[in-house]
Design a protein around this motif. Structure first.
Motif, PDB file in Angstrom:
ATOM      1  N   LEU A  26     116.140  26.389 -23.935  1.00  0.00           N
ATOM      2  CA  LEU A  26     116.050  24.963 -24.229  1.00  0.00           C
ATOM      3  C   LEU A  26     116.837  24.170 -23.186  1.00  0.00           C
ATOM      4  O   LEU A  26     117.707  24.709 -22.509  1.00  0.00           O
ATOM      5  CB  LEU A  26     116.603  24.674 -25.628  1.00  0.00           C
ATOM      6  CG  LEU A  26     115.876  25.320 -26.805  1.00  0.00           C
ATOM      7  CD1 LEU A  26     116.617  25.042 -28.100  1.00  0.00           C
ATOM      8  CD2 LEU A  26     114.443  24.834 -26.900  1.00  0.00           C
ATOM      9  N   GLY A  27     116.537  22.892 -23.090  1.00  0.00           N
ATOM     10  CA  GLY A  27     117.282  22.024 -22.188  1.00  0.00           C
ATOM     11  C   GLY A  27     117.088  22.351 -20.723  1.00  0.00           C
ATOM     12  O   GLY A  27     118.021  22.262 -19.930  1.00  0.00           O
ATOM     13  N   LEU A  28     115.855  22.702 -20.332  1.00  0.00           N
ATOM     14  CA  LEU A  28     115.616  23.094 -18.944  1.00  0.00           C
ATOM     15  C   LEU A  28     115.720  21.917 -17.976  1.00  0.00           C
ATOM     16  O   LEU A  28     116.040  22.123 -16.808  1.00  0.00           O
ATOM     17  CB  LEU A  28     114.233  23.736 -18.814  1.00  0.00           C
ATOM     18  CG  LEU A  28     114.079  25.135 -19.397  1.00  0.00           C
ATOM     19  CD1 LEU A  28     112.668  25.654 -19.143  1.00  0.00           C
ATOM     20  CD2 LEU A  28     115.099  26.094 -18.801  1.00  0.00           C
ATOM     21  N   CYS A  29     115.451  20.699 -18.447  1.00  0.00           N
ATOM     22  CA  CYS A  29     115.532  19.545 -17.534  1.00  0.00           C
ATOM     23  C   CYS A  29     116.937  19.376 -16.954  1.00  0.00           C
ATOM     24  O   CYS A  29     117.104  19.363 -15.733  1.00  0.00           O
ATOM     25  CB  CYS A  29     115.078  18.275 -18.244  1.00  0.00           C
ATOM     26  SG  CYS A  29     113.308  18.237 -18.563  1.00  0.00           S
ATOM     27  N   PRO A  30     117.985  19.240 -17.793  1.00  0.00           N
ATOM     28  CA  PRO A  30     119.320  19.157 -17.203  1.00  0.00           C
ATOM     29  C   PRO A  30     119.733  20.440 -16.513  1.00  0.00           C
ATOM     30  O   PRO A  30     120.451  20.416 -15.511  1.00  0.00           O
ATOM     31  CB  PRO A  30     120.222  18.861 -18.411  1.00  0.00           C
ATOM     32  CG  PRO A  30     119.459  19.326 -19.595  1.00  0.00           C
ATOM     33  CD  PRO A  30     118.021  19.078 -19.256  1.00  0.00           C
ATOM     34  N   LEU A  31     119.283  21.574 -17.030  1.00  0.00           N
ATOM     35  CA  LEU A  31     119.665  22.843 -16.423  1.00  0.00           C
ATOM     36  C   LEU A  31     119.209  22.917 -14.975  1.00  0.00           C
ATOM     37  O   LEU A  31     119.954  23.366 -14.097  1.00  0.00           O
ATOM     38  CB  LEU A  31     119.059  23.997 -17.238  1.00  0.00           C
ATOM     39  CG  LEU A  31     119.498  25.418 -16.863  1.00  0.00           C
ATOM     40  CD1 LEU A  31     119.544  26.292 -18.114  1.00  0.00           C
ATOM     41  CD2 LEU A  31     118.525  26.031 -15.858  1.00  0.00           C
ATOM     42  N   LEU A  32     118.006  22.469 -14.705  1.00  0.00           N
ATOM     43  CA  LEU A  32     117.479  22.530 -13.345  1.00  0.00           C
ATOM     44  C   LEU A  32     117.978  21.384 -12.477  1.00  0.00           C
ATOM     45  O   LEU A  32     118.153  21.534 -11.277  1.00  0.00           O
ATOM     46  CB  LEU A  32     115.942  22.496 -13.384  1.00  0.00           C
ATOM     47  CG  LEU A  32     115.260  23.673 -14.078  1.00  0.00           C
ATOM     48  CD1 LEU A  32     113.762  23.437 -14.140  1.00  0.00           C
ATOM     49  CD2 LEU A  32     115.567  24.974 -13.375  1.00  0.00           C
ATOM     50  N   ALA A  33     118.222  20.224 -13.095  1.00  0.00           N
ATOM     51  CA  ALA A  33     118.499  19.017 -12.313  1.00  0.00           C
ATOM     52  C   ALA A  33     119.960  18.871 -11.916  1.00  0.00           C
ATOM     53  O   ALA A  33     120.256  18.427 -10.808  1.00  0.00           O
ATOM     54  CB  ALA A  33     118.037  17.788 -13.084  1.00  0.00           C
ATOM     55  N   VAL A  34     120.885  19.199 -12.806  1.00  0.00           N
ATOM     56  CA  VAL A  34     122.292  18.880 -12.538  1.00  0.00           C
ATOM     57  C   VAL A  34     123.127  20.082 -12.113  1.00  0.00           C
ATOM     58  O   VAL A  34     124.303  19.917 -11.785  1.00  0.00           O
ATOM     59  CB  VAL A  34     122.961  18.212 -13.764  1.00  0.00           C
ATOM     60  CG1 VAL A  34     122.183  17.002 -14.211  1.00  0.00           C
ATOM     61  CG2 VAL A  34     123.122  19.198 -14.906  1.00  0.00           C
ATOM     62  N   THR A  35     122.546  21.276 -12.109  1.00  0.00           N
ATOM     63  CA  THR A  35     123.355  22.451 -11.768  1.00  0.00           C
ATOM     64  C   THR A  35     123.359  22.742 -10.273  1.00  0.00           C
ATOM     65  O   THR A  35     123.413  23.899  -9.865  1.00  0.00           O
ATOM     66  CB  THR A  35     122.860  23.700 -12.532  1.00  0.00           C
ATOM     67  OG1 THR A  35     121.453  23.913 -12.238  1.00  0.00           O
ATOM     68  CG2 THR A  35     123.038  23.532 -14.021  1.00  0.00           C
ATOM     69  N   THR A  36     123.305  21.700  -9.467  1.00  0.00           N
ATOM     70  CA  THR A  36     123.427  21.906  -8.026  1.00  0.00           C
ATOM     71  C   THR A  36     124.851  22.268  -7.637  1.00  0.00           C
ATOM     72  O   THR A  36     125.101  22.733  -6.533  1.00  0.00           O
ATOM     73  CB  THR A  36     122.983  20.651  -7.263  1.00  0.00           C
ATOM     74  OG1 THR A  36     123.676  19.510  -7.804  1.00  0.00           O
ATOM     75  CG2 THR A  36     121.478  20.448  -7.402  1.00  0.00           C
ATOM     76  N   ASN A  37     125.803  22.033  -8.540  1.00  0.00           N
ATOM     77  CA  ASN A  37     127.159  22.542  -8.351  1.00  0.00           C
ATOM     78  C   ASN A  37     127.809  22.772  -9.713  1.00  0.00           C
ATOM     79  O   ASN A  37     127.305  22.319 -10.745  1.00  0.00           O
ATOM     80  CB  ASN A  37     128.019  21.622  -7.466  1.00  0.00           C
ATOM     81  CG  ASN A  37     128.213  20.242  -8.064  1.00  0.00           C
ATOM     82  OD1 ASN A  37     128.629  20.095  -9.214  1.00  0.00           O
ATOM     83  ND2 ASN A  37     127.926  19.208  -7.282  1.00  0.00           N
ATOM     84  N   LEU A  38     128.918  23.464  -9.703  1.00  0.00           N
ATOM     85  CA  LEU A  38     129.587  23.860 -10.943  1.00  0.00           C
ATOM     86  C   LEU A  38     130.100  22.663 -11.726  1.00  0.00           C
ATOM     87  O   LEU A  38     129.974  22.614 -12.957  1.00  0.00           O
ATOM     88  CB  LEU A  38     130.729  24.819 -10.605  1.00  0.00           C
ATOM     89  CG  LEU A  38     131.482  25.512 -11.739  1.00  0.00           C
ATOM     90  CD1 LEU A  38     132.073  26.825 -11.238  1.00  0.00           C
ATOM     91  CD2 LEU A  38     132.587  24.654 -12.325  1.00  0.00           C
ATOM     92  N   VAL A  39     130.674  21.688 -11.042  1.00  0.00           N
ATOM     93  CA  VAL A  39     131.298  20.545 -11.712  1.00  0.00           C
ATOM     94  C   VAL A  39     130.275  19.735 -12.494  1.00  0.00           C
ATOM     95  O   VAL A  39     130.501  19.371 -13.659  1.00  0.00           O
ATOM     96  CB  VAL A  39     132.035  19.655 -10.686  1.00  0.00           C
ATOM     97  CG1 VAL A  39     132.517  18.365 -11.342  1.00  0.00           C
ATOM     98  CG2 VAL A  39     133.218  20.411 -10.089  1.00  0.00           C
ATOM     99  N   ASN A  40     129.122  19.469 -11.883  1.00  0.00           N
ATOM    100  CA  ASN A  40     128.097  18.685 -12.581  1.00  0.00           C
ATOM    101  C   ASN A  40     127.627  19.387 -13.847  1.00  0.00           C
ATOM    102  O   ASN A  40     127.507  18.775 -14.909  1.00  0.00           O
ATOM    103  CB  ASN A  40     126.897  18.438 -11.657  1.00  0.00           C
ATOM    104  CG  ASN A  40     127.222  17.493 -10.521  1.00  0.00           C
ATOM    105  OD1 ASN A  40     128.301  16.905 -10.478  1.00  0.00           O
ATOM    106  ND2 ASN A  40     126.293  17.343  -9.595  1.00  0.00           N
ATOM    107  N   GLY A  41     127.347  20.685 -13.740  1.00  0.00           N
ATOM    108  CA  GLY A  41     126.901  21.439 -14.906  1.00  0.00           C
ATOM    109  C   GLY A  41     127.944  21.477 -16.002  1.00  0.00           C
ATOM    110  O   GLY A  41     127.629  21.314 -17.186  1.00  0.00           O
ATOM    111  N   ALA A  42     129.208  21.668 -15.618  1.00  0.00           N
ATOM    112  CA  ALA A  42     130.283  21.748 -16.607  1.00  0.00           C
ATOM    113  C   ALA A  42     130.499  20.418 -17.313  1.00  0.00           C
ATOM    114  O   ALA A  42     130.677  20.363 -18.531  1.00  0.00           O
ATOM    115  CB  ALA A  42     131.571  22.216 -15.933  1.00  0.00           C
TER     116      ALA A  42
END
Length: 229
Positions: A26-42
Motif C-alpha cells: 500500500l502507499g506506493l505513490c509516496p513510496l516511489l516519489a519521496v524515497t529519493t533519499n533517506l530523510v524525505n522517506g523518514a
C-alpha cells in the motif's frame, strides 16, 4: 488496558508480519516519489505515524457513536483534520522540507494505509490498542521507506542523509562513496524504486521461508528443550 502480549503481537504485526509496504503493498505513490533519499522517506513516514496514531485513537473512541452507513466519510473527515494540522506544522517549522515533500503531505488523507487501518482495526478495537496499531503500522512504513530511500540515495548519489540540514541545521550529509562517483541515475528514478522494492519484498519472503523451513526440520525435542538453557 493493553496487555504485554497484545502489545507484542500488534508491534510484530505492524513492523514485520503485515508490513504495509512489503506485504500489503500500500502507499506506493509516496513510496516511489519521496524515497529519493533517506530523510524525505523518514520525515513523511513520521508525519504518517502521527496521523495514524491520532486518527486511530479518535475513531476508536467514537466508533460507537458513528453510524455505520456514513463511517467512511466521517473517517476521512477526521483524518483530513489531522493531516491539515500536520501540513501547517511542517509549513511553519520545516518550510524547506515542506516544499520538497509538496503534495504528498496533504495526500496522507487518501493514503490507503491510513484508511485501511482505521477501517480494519480502529473501528473495531479500543483506543489504546488502536493507538499502538497506528504507531507500529507507521513504524513498519518508516523503516521500509527509510531503507529504500537510503539505498536509492547511496546507489544514486553516493551519499546518505542528504537534506538532513533541512531538519537539523548544521548537520551535513555523509559522502560514503568517492567524491568523483558518477552516480547511477536509474536508482533515483521510479523504475529504480520498483526494482529495489522488489528486492526488499523478495528478501523478506526469503527470510520467512528460511525460518519456516528451519522450524519444520527442528526436532520436537530440541524445540521443547530450547527454553531450558
Amino acid at each position: 488496558m493493553i496487555t504485554r502480549e497484545e502489545f507484542r503481537k500488534i508491534a510484530f504485526n505492524g513492523i514485520w508480519k503485515q508490513n504495509t509496504s512489503l506485504v500489503q503493498i500500500l502507499g506506493l505513490c509516496p513510496l516511489l516519489a519521496v524515497t529519493t533519499n533517506l530523510v524525505n522517506g523518514a520525515m513523511l513516514s513520521l508525519a504518517t505515524i502521527i496521523v495514524m496514531a491520532l486518527s486511530g485513537f479518535a475513531i476508536a473512541s467514537l466508533r460507537n457513536l458513528i453510524p455505520h452507513e456514513i463511517r467512511i466519510p466521517v473517517f476521512i473527515l477526521i483524518v483530513a483534520a489531522l493531516v491539515t494540522v500536520i501540513d501547517l506544522l511542517f509549513n511553519a517549522k520545516l518550510h524547506e522540507l515542506y516544499l520538497i515533500l509538496g503534495i504528498f503531505i496533504p495526500l496522507i488523507v487518501t493514503n490507503c494505509i491510513v484508511l485501511a487501518r482505521v477501517e480494519a482495526y480502529a473501528a473495531k478495537n479500543p483506543p489504546l490498542q488502536s493507538i499502538a496499531d497506528g504507531v507500529f503500522m507507521g513504524v513498519g512504513m518508516l523503516w521500509t521507506l527509510s531503507l529504500l530511500g537510503g539505498l536509492r540515495e547511496l546507489i544514486g548519489n553516493g551519499t546518505l542523509f542528504s537534506g538532513i540540514d533541512l531538519v537539523v541545521p548544521g548537520l551535513s550529509p555523509l559522502q560514503l562513496l568517492p567524491a568523483d562517483y558518477p552516480g547511477f541515475l536509474l536508482a533515483m528514478l521510479p523504475p529504480g524504486a520498483f526494482i529495489l522494492l522488489g528486492c526488499l519484498v523478495a528478501s523478506k519472503n526469503w527470510l520467512e521461508a528460511r525460518q519456516a523451513n528451519r522450524q519444520r526440520h527442528t526436532p520436537p525435542a530440541a524445540v521443547s528443550a530450547g527454553g531450558c538453557h
